[in-house]
Design a protein around this motif. Structure first.
Motif, PDB file in Angstrom:
ATOM      1  N   PRO A 221       0.814  -1.211   0.000  1.00  0.00           N
ATOM      2  CA  PRO A 221       0.000   0.000   0.000  1.00  0.00           C
ATOM      3  C   PRO A 221       0.852   1.267   0.000  1.00  0.00           C
ATOM      4  CG  PRO A 221       0.078  -0.952   2.199  1.00  0.00           C
ATOM      5  CD  PRO A 221       0.765  -1.917   1.294  1.00  0.00           C
ATOM      6  N   GLY A 222       0.186   2.399  -0.321  1.00  0.00           N
ATOM      7  CA  GLY A 222       0.848   3.683  -0.219  1.00  0.00           C
ATOM      8  C   GLY A 222       1.313   4.251  -1.539  1.00  0.00           C
ATOM      9  N   LEU A 223       0.435   5.033  -2.223  1.00  0.00           N
ATOM     10  CA  LEU A 223       0.772   5.588  -3.515  1.00  0.00           C
ATOM     11  C   LEU A 223       1.974   6.524  -3.430  1.00  0.00           C
ATOM     12  CD1 LEU A 223       0.244   6.093  -6.501  1.00  0.00           C
ATOM     13  CD2 LEU A 223      -1.467   7.812  -5.848  1.00  0.00           C
ATOM     14  N   ARG A 224       1.961   7.416  -2.427  1.00  0.00           N
ATOM     15  CA  ARG A 224       3.074   8.359  -2.302  1.00  0.00           C
ATOM     16  C   ARG A 224       4.386   7.617  -2.075  1.00  0.00           C
ATOM     17  NH1 ARG A 224       2.184  13.378   1.601  1.00  0.00           N
ATOM     18  NH2 ARG A 224       0.543  13.612   0.024  1.00  0.00           N
ATOM     19  N   GLN A 225       4.331   6.569  -1.278  1.00  0.00           N
ATOM     20  CA  GLN A 225       5.537   5.779  -1.039  1.00  0.00           C
ATOM     21  C   GLN A 225       6.021   5.121  -2.326  1.00  0.00           C
ATOM     22  OE1 GLN A 225       4.929   2.644   1.766  1.00  0.00           O
ATOM     23  NE2 GLN A 225       6.979   1.760   1.474  1.00  0.00           N
ATOM     24  N   GLN A 226       5.083   4.615  -3.136  1.00  0.00           N
ATOM     25  CA  GLN A 226       5.464   3.970  -4.391  1.00  0.00           C
ATOM     26  C   GLN A 226       6.098   4.971  -5.352  1.00  0.00           C
ATOM     27  OE1 GLN A 226       5.044   0.568  -4.660  1.00  0.00           O
ATOM     28  NE2 GLN A 226       4.457   0.819  -2.530  1.00  0.00           N
ATOM     29  N   LEU A 227       5.532   6.158  -5.421  1.00  0.00           N
ATOM     30  CA  LEU A 227       6.107   7.200  -6.276  1.00  0.00           C
ATOM     31  C   LEU A 227       7.521   7.558  -5.826  1.00  0.00           C
ATOM     32  CD1 LEU A 227       2.996   9.525  -6.723  1.00  0.00           C
ATOM     33  CD2 LEU A 227       4.070   8.107  -8.476  1.00  0.00           C
ATOM     34  N   ARG A 228       7.714   7.559  -4.514  1.00  0.00           N
ATOM     35  CA  ARG A 228       9.042   7.862  -3.983  1.00  0.00           C
ATOM     36  C   ARG A 228      10.035   6.772  -4.377  1.00  0.00           C
ATOM     37  NH1 ARG A 228       7.824   7.859   1.051  1.00  0.00           N
ATOM     38  NH2 ARG A 228       7.024   9.985   1.012  1.00  0.00           N
ATOM     39  N   VAL A 229       9.561   5.522  -4.418  1.00  0.00           N
ATOM     40  CA  VAL A 229      10.432   4.411  -4.824  1.00  0.00           C
ATOM     41  C   VAL A 229      10.939   4.614  -6.251  1.00  0.00           C
ATOM     42  CG1 VAL A 229      10.466   1.949  -5.391  1.00  0.00           C
ATOM     43  CG2 VAL A 229       9.464   2.719  -3.234  1.00  0.00           C
ATOM     44  N   VAL A 230      10.034   4.960  -7.135  1.00  0.00           N
ATOM     45  CA  VAL A 230      10.443   5.176  -8.526  1.00  0.00           C
ATOM     46  C   VAL A 230      11.396   6.360  -8.627  1.00  0.00           C
ATOM     47  CG1 VAL A 230       9.618   5.739 -10.844  1.00  0.00           C
ATOM     48  CG2 VAL A 230       8.328   4.154  -9.425  1.00  0.00           C
ATOM     49  N   ALA A 231      11.101   7.423  -7.888  1.00  0.00           N
ATOM     50  CA  ALA A 231      11.929   8.626  -7.969  1.00  0.00           C
ATOM     51  C   ALA A 231      13.336   8.383  -7.440  1.00  0.00           C
ATOM     52  CB  ALA A 231      11.265   9.764  -7.193  1.00  0.00           C
TER      53      ALA A 231
END
Length: 452
Positions: A221-231
């Motif tokens: 879970p966690g969209l913001r966390q997932q975006l941070r992973v890609v970044a």
């Protein structure tokens, strides 16, 4: 028999699955090509909108998708449909995209304010539907196979079908518009292209019903966390950054083809000839780029293709002289490079996503592909906007439904906007791509496994 097959992994896919999966490229190729080719001229030369404002109208819906695509990826990551995690999105997103695409050119042409509002709203609707088609479609490639070489083979078929779609729709759409006078030509073209979009989505959905699912686990879970992973993924940053710059460059050339044909070369068939000269070589060389990539590596292939791509763009400045043959040769070089610049990054993205899954133990492929698709659309939004700005700076004269001459400054702006300026972006992208290191390690790893 179940509608989808789950497997722990697969070394190779059947030719039928490769081909029918790739048919989704009909949908993405049509939506990626025709608005970029005809929407800006529709706004400036049919609705009479100033070039700068028209560029903003083209920019906003696709920029919207930059934020929508990660959401689409996240939603499809969480899907538990018995029909397959991604496949229902491919079907319904593709059909919704077809309806929205036809609607873009089906609206009123007067008064101007209403006509522009119609285009903006329907284009945003189409861009949203595209997110829910394109992101799951790309994610399927990473989930159907786990091997480095098979991803290249799968993407080769996709690039071939994508090139066919671009050639088919990019050549016929302007012909339909030219053959049927006025707004009726745009409306007929919209319906015809919508049929192609729907066909691609349905065939892809049906043909992959027995495709294996190599990574069945759900994402964390966690969209913001997932975006941070890609970044924070260094390999993803370099690959996506390279692709973004090249998407901007490609869309600048695409946005300018009709202007080159109408104002630099002349002749009702010029835009179709230029398009065919670009895409036909891409069809021929895609299998050769596949062999080159398997022998030398995807990164080396991407670098080589990018160099040819940029050189072709520089050569396209010859269109300023009005010589069709010189422009055709330049477009052929662009097409040769373009084939590799589509094949290799699309084959490298699943490698990046799979590497993240290996490290984290979580399937975040949908998010990676969501960011990727959003970046692509952002590039295809920024490119026409930049080209429109170049037109405005050159003093381009917009006129609704009339044919008027352009000042020399506008003609120079058209030539620069399709050649030197996008070539500079490609040159910068080569520097960004140098930082991508994953390819060498994966090739060495697969060679070691083969030797064992």
């Amino acid at each position: 028999m179940a509608d989808t097959t789950t497997a722990a992994g697969t070394d190779s896919l059947s030719p039928g699955i490769r081909r029918t999966y790739a048919m989704g490229g009909l949908s993405s190729g049509t939506f990626g090509t025709v608005p970029g080719l005809l929407l800006l001229p529709y706004l400036t030369d049919r609705l009479g909108l100033a070039a700068g404002i028209a560029g903003l109208i083209v920019f906003l819906p696709k920029a919207w998708d930059f934020f929508m695509n990660p959401i689409a990826g996240r939603i499809s990551d969480r899907s538990t449909s018995p029909k397959g995690r991604r496949r229902p999105f491919v079907l319904w997103g593709g059909l919704a995209l077809a309806v929205a695409f036809a609607a873009i050119f089906a609206g009123p042409t007067t008064p101007q304010g209403l006509a522009v509002a119609w285009v903006l709203v329907t284009f945003i609707a189409g861009a949203t539907a595209y997110s829910f088609f394109q992101v799951p479609f790309i994610a399927m490639a990473a989930e159907m196979t786990t091997t480095y070489a098979e991803r290249t083979r799968l993407m080769t078929w996709r690039v071939i079908i994508l090139s066919v779609a671009i050639l088919l729709t990019g050549a016929t759409a302007p012909l339909i518009v030219n053959l049927v006078d006025g707004a009726a030509g745009y409306r007929l073209m919209g319906v015809a292209m919508a049929a192609v979009i729907a066909l691609g989505a349905v065939v892809c959905w049906w043909g992959t019903r027995h495709a294996p699912l190599a990574r069945p686990e759900l994402s964390a879970p966690g969209l913001r966390q997932q975006l941070r992973v890609v970044a924070t993924d260094r390999q993803a940053r370099h690959l996506i950054g390279t692709f973004l710059l090249q998407a901007i460059a490609t869309s600048m050339v695409l946005a300018g083809v009709v202007y080159v044909a109408n104002h630099l070369i002349g002749g009702s068939l010029a835009s179709t000839l230029l398009f065919v000269a670009t895409i036909a070589p891409a069809l021929l060389v895609s299998p050769l780029w596949e062999r080159f990539g398997l022998a030398r590596g995807k990164k080396v292939g991407y670098l080589a293709a990018s160099v040819i791509f940029g050189v072709g763009m520089v050569a396209l400045f010859s269109a300023r002289t009005g010589q069709l043959w010189a422009a055709l040769l330049a477009c052929a070089a662009i097409g040769i490079g373009y084939a590799g610049c589509q094949l290799f990054p699309l084959a490298m993205l699943p490698d990046v996503a799979a590497e993240d899954a290996r490290r984290s133990g979580e399937n975040r492929i949908g998010l990676y592909t969501g960011v990727w698709a959003g970046t692509e659309l952002l590039g295809f939004a920024v490119g026409p906007a930049i080209f429109a700005g170049v037109l405005a700076a050159g003093g381009y004269v917009s006129c609704g439904g009339c044919d008027i001459g352009q000042p020399d400054s506008a003609k120079v702006a058209i030539a620069l906007g399709v050649s030197v300026l996008p070539a500079l972006l490609v040159a910068v992208s080569l520097w960004v791509l140098r930082g991508y290191r994953l390819d060498d390690r994966l090739r060495a790893q697969e060679a070691g496994e083969t030797a064992m």
